[in-house]
Design a protein around this motif. Structure first.
Motif, short mmCIF file in Angstrom:
data_model
loop_
_atom_site.label_atom_id
_atom_site.label_comp_id
_atom_site.label_asym_id
_atom_site.label_seq_id
_atom_site.Cartn_x
_atom_site.Cartn_y
_atom_site.Cartn_z
N ALA A 178 34.18 51.11 31.56
CA ALA A 178 33.54 52.34 30.76
C ALA A 178 32.10 52.47 31.63
CB ALA A 178 32.95 52.64 29.47
N ASP A 179 31.65 50.93 32.34
CA ASP A 179 30.16 51.19 32.65
C ASP A 179 30.83 51.50 34.43
OD1 ASP A 179 28.83 51.48 30.83
OD2 ASP A 179 28.18 49.35 31.28
N LEU A 180 31.92 51.24 34.33
CA LEU A 180 32.38 50.76 36.48
C LEU A 180 33.00 52.18 36.57
CD1 LEU A 180 33.08 49.54 39.00
CD2 LEU A 180 35.11 48.42 37.94
N GLU A 181 33.83 52.43 35.62
CA GLU A 181 34.06 54.66 36.07
C GLU A 181 32.65 55.04 35.88
OE1 GLU A 181 36.22 55.10 32.17
OE2 GLU A 181 38.06 53.85 32.77
N ARG A 182 31.86 55.02 34.89
CA ARG A 182 30.38 56.23 35.73
C ARG A 182 30.34 55.65 36.68
NH1 ARG A 182 29.93 55.41 29.77
NH2 ARG A 182 28.86 53.29 30.28
N GLN A 183 30.34 54.27 37.05
CA GLN A 183 29.98 53.93 38.70
C GLN A 183 30.49 55.02 39.45
OE1 GLN A 183 26.97 52.26 38.84
NE2 GLN A 183 26.98 51.95 41.38
N LEU A 184 31.79 54.34 39.65
CA LEU A 184 32.55 54.55 40.75
C LEU A 184 33.47 56.24 40.30
CD1 LEU A 184 34.91 51.47 41.35
CD2 LEU A 184 32.80 52.05 42.13
N ASP A 185 33.17 57.09 39.29
CA ASP A 185 33.32 58.36 38.80
C ASP A 185 35.28 58.41 39.16
OD1 ASP A 185 33.11 60.95 38.44
OD2 ASP A 185 32.56 61.48 40.47
N ARG A 186 35.12 57.67 38.43
CA ARG A 186 37.03 57.39 38.75
C ARG A 186 38.14 56.67 37.19
NH1 ARG A 186 39.50 55.32 43.89
NH2 ARG A 186 41.43 55.90 43.16
N PRO A 187 38.85 57.04 37.12
CA PRO A 187 39.58 56.01 35.99
C PRO A 187 39.94 54.49 36.41
CG PRO A 187 40.40 57.99 36.31
CD PRO A 187 39.77 57.92 37.25
N VAL A 188 39.59 53.63 36.14
CA VAL A 188 40.06 52.29 36.44
C VAL A 188 40.18 51.65 35.58
CG1 VAL A 188 38.41 49.68 37.11
CG2 VAL A 188 37.90 52.54 37.77
N GLN A 189 40.83 50.31 35.38
CA GLN A 189 41.78 49.52 34.51
C GLN A 189 41.60 48.44 35.07
OE1 GLN A 189 45.21 48.81 34.58
NE2 GLN A 189 45.95 48.83 33.10
N GLU B 246 37.73 52.64 51.22
CA GLU B 246 38.00 50.44 50.04
C GLU B 246 36.85 49.83 50.70
OE1 GLU B 246 41.78 49.58 51.75
OE2 GLU B 246 43.03 51.23 51.02
N ALA B 247 36.34 49.19 51.15
CA ALA B 247 35.25 48.38 51.96
C ALA B 247 33.73 48.64 51.26
CB ALA B 247 34.49 48.52 53.55
N VAL B 248 33.83 50.10 51.14
CA VAL B 248 32.24 50.59 50.37
C VAL B 248 32.77 50.97 48.91
CG1 VAL B 248 31.20 52.73 49.60
CG2 VAL B 248 31.41 51.84 52.30
N THR B 249 33.56 50.59 48.51
CA THR B 249 34.67 50.71 47.11
C THR B 249 34.39 48.92 46.29
OG1 THR B 249 35.71 52.51 47.15
CG2 THR B 249 36.23 50.94 45.48
N THR B 250 34.98 48.67 47.60
CA THR B 250 34.58 46.98 46.94
C THR B 250 33.32 46.34 46.92
OG1 THR B 250 37.37 46.41 47.78
CG2 THR B 250 35.65 45.03 47.52
N ASN B 251 33.07 46.75 48.08
CA ASN B 251 31.22 45.89 47.92
C ASN B 251 30.39 46.53 46.86
OD1 ASN B 251 30.94 44.71 50.03
ND2 ASN B 251 30.78 46.74 51.70
N ARG B 252 30.88 47.94 45.85
CA ARG B 252 30.12 48.75 44.99
C ARG B 252 30.74 48.31 43.30
NH1 ARG B 252 30.69 55.52 45.01
NH2 ARG B 252 29.38 54.51 42.88
N VAL B 253 31.87 47.22 43.54
CA VAL B 253 31.81 47.21 42.11
C VAL B 253 32.17 45.72 42.60
CG1 VAL B 253 34.46 45.72 41.25
CG2 VAL B 253 34.65 48.49 42.48
N ARG B 254 31.62 44.66 43.85
CA ARG B 254 31.17 43.57 43.03
C ARG B 254 29.41 43.61 42.96
NH1 ARG B 254 32.76 38.55 45.73
NH2 ARG B 254 34.43 39.95 46.26
N SER B 255 28.84 44.62 43.68
CA SER B 255 27.14 44.43 43.24
C SER B 255 27.41 45.35 41.57
CB SER B 255 26.69 45.54 43.87
OG SER B 255 26.98 45.15 45.62
N PHE B 256 28.52 45.79 41.17
CA PHE B 256 28.29 46.39 39.74
C PHE B 256 28.19 44.88 39.13
CE2 PHE B 256 31.07 46.97 35.60
CZ PHE B 256 29.97 47.85 35.58
#
Length: 531
Positions: free
Chosen positions: A318-329, A264-274
């Motif tokens: 769409a870009d964030l879904e490709r970045q995380l490789d999972r569906p995102v709302q 969860e911490a890694v995903t949060t950092n990736r979203v913030r950086s994105f």
């Protein structure tokens, strides 16, 4: 025989080489040599055994803790920590693993299991007979383990082990260890009593995570101070294998929890950086909230950016879904400011207000969602949040022993904790409460008025436009009897609360009130939706 001698010779050679290392000699002299190992071992294992006094003090501590949680009083919860004896068997478990002492490990586990079970059952009994059964913020805060809970358990364990070994302030650090264990244990009892699986499972996961962290940390600290298998009077390869297996088995749930927390911490950092990269160096990600339990992953953020820095949310998602490789709302609030130099002061004020407003709103929504999920006994992703209308809705789970009045009270409690929001808990369809009258008359008694109000509330939550009233005539009567007058009184009060009243036999779906007519006429059987 020659092979055995050669192996012993190799071991002796390795030991001699290690003993020549200056750091090892310093550790043996300054750290290990400063501790009376035998005295400490005896004290830990004596204090960590099961006894009637230990069980009694654990139950009393749990009782005070659950009352503090129900009252949402941190002071009372801290009071429970002062008498909790949970530190002793857990540190006994940690030291027994360091010593590879299977017998002492078994005794420590028995003491911990008996104390934990007694605490859970005692708190469940208190909650079952208590008029306060709605989850409070203090209860909700202990239904999901996170990195900070893990840190509290880790630091408390290290401090407790150090205090025991060095003989300094073990009572005070015992309070710290109890802080990581007793409140979650009390919440487990709360979840059991109310059959709230969301609270039960979350608190149990937190208790297990903290307990394992404390025990393993105590093992590491004990080994650091020289407590090893050479100090155990009885040792065999079978015991060594069993204790090693126990150590690994205890580490598995901790590893799973750490993996989830780290992920969860890694995903949060990736979203913030994105988001920071997409909006540029002049923009700021002021608020980021991620619901990892939601499907798809729910991401909500507030972005402060120059007026010409707006980005389409659909493309970003769409870009964030490709970045995380999972569906995102993805839900973004873009606060766009004037980039001209002359508007700097205005921008700063807008920025301050936007950040404060976003932080307050996000924290409020998170608190409302958590409180409502625990109140309704469901997962947080089943809460429907309408940010624009500031409305939160949830379909409550079927709680054993819960009546329509129970769900009505839970909604009132949740609404009181969510000021400014409209809270709607939809109860499972069931029997409506009985409506009684003042003896011999057609006026509702106080309990009857409350029952009628609850029935009207349930009808609104079920989207039922009309309720059947036993005894209500189809046409007005010139001289109504007592049953008809009572039915008309109920109908008038229902209409005042926005619910149509119809004769009981015309409802079609069985939504019929239970009107207690008294001894003069037969009472209607309890009926409700689906009857």
């Amino acid at each position: 025989m020659t092979t055995s001698n050669a192996e012993h010779g190799m071991v002796d050679t390795v030991k001699m080489r290690i003993e020549r290392v200056p750091l090892y000699r310093w550790w043996r002299r300054a750290i290990v040599g400063s501790v009376d190992h035998q005295e400490i071992i005896e004290r830990i294992f004596v204090d960590g055994k099961w006894s009637p006094r230990y069980a009694f003090m654990t139950m009393m501590s749990a009782g005070i803790a659950i009352l503090g949680l129900l009252l949402s009083s941190p002071a009372v919860i801290i009071g429970a920590m002062l008498i909790s004896p949970l530190m002793n068997p857990i540190l006994g478990l940690g030291f027994s693993m360091a010593l590879f002492d299977f017998a002492e490990m078994r005794r420590s586990l028995i003491a911990l299991a008996v104390g934990s079970l007694a605490a859970i059952l005692f708190t469940a009994l208190i909650v079952a007979i208590s008029p306060l059964q709605a989850p409070t913020p203090e209860i909700i805060a202990r239904t999901r383990p996170n990195l900070f809970d893990l840190a509290v358990a880790l630091f408390a364990s290290l401090a407790g082990t150090f205090a025991i070994i060095r003989g300094r302030g073990d009572t005070i650090v015992g309070v710290a260890i109890a802080t990581a264990l007793m409140p979650p244990l009390a919440v487990v009892g709360f979840g059991l009593a109310t059959w709230n699986m969301a609270a039960f499972g979350g608190a149990l996961a937190l208790f297990v995570t903290n307990f394992v962290t404390i025990a393993l940390s105590a093992t590491v600290m004990a080994r650091y101070y020289g407590f090893g298998h050479h100090l155990s009077s009885q040792q065999s390869w079978t015991q060594t294998f069993i204790l090693f297996f126990v150590f690994v088995a205890m580490a598995i749930p901790l590893g799973i929890s750490l993996e989830r927390i780290a992920g969860e911490a890694v995903t949060t950092n990736r979203v913030r950086s994105f988001l920071s990269k997409q909006f540029g160096a002049e923009a700021r990600v002021t608020q980021l909230e991620i619901d990892f339990a939601a499907q798809p992953l729910s991401v909500r953020s507030v972005i402060i950016a120059p007026r010409n820095g707006a980005r389409p949310v659909g493309t970003l998602q769409a870009d964030l879904e490709r970045q995380l490789d999972r569906p995102v709302q993805l839900r973004l609030d873009q606060v766009l400011l004037d980039p001209r130099a002359g508007a700097i002061d205005v921008q700063r004020e807008q920025l301050r207000q936007a950040e404060h407003s976003a932080a307050m709103e996000t924290n409020r929504i998170s608190a409302v969602s958590q409180a409502l999920a625990v109140s309704a006994g469901v997962d947080i992703d089943q809460i429907t949040i309408d940010r624009e209308q500031r409305r939160a809705t949830v379909n409550a789970a079927q709680l054993p022993g819960a009546t329509i009045e129970t769900y009505h009270a839970l909604e009132k409690r949740a609404a009181a904790q969510a000021e400014g929001w409209t809270i709607a808990i939809v109860p499972p369809q069931g029997a409506l409460p009985s409506i009684g009258f003042v003896d011999g008359g057609d006026a509702l008694d106080p309990a009857g008025q409350a029952a009628l109000s609850t029935s009207a509330w349930a009808a609104r939550r079920w989207n039922v436009p009309a309720l059947g009233v036993p005894g209500l005539p189809r046409l007005p009567s010139a001289r109504p009897n007592l049953v008809e007058r009572r039915a008309q009184a109920v109908a008038a009060l229902l209409r005042a609360q926005g619910i149509e009243a119809v004769p009981a036999r015309t409802t079609g779906r069985g939504f019929v009130l239970t009107v207690v007519q008294g001894e003069a006429t037969s009472s209607s059987l309890p009926r409700g939706p689906g009857s």
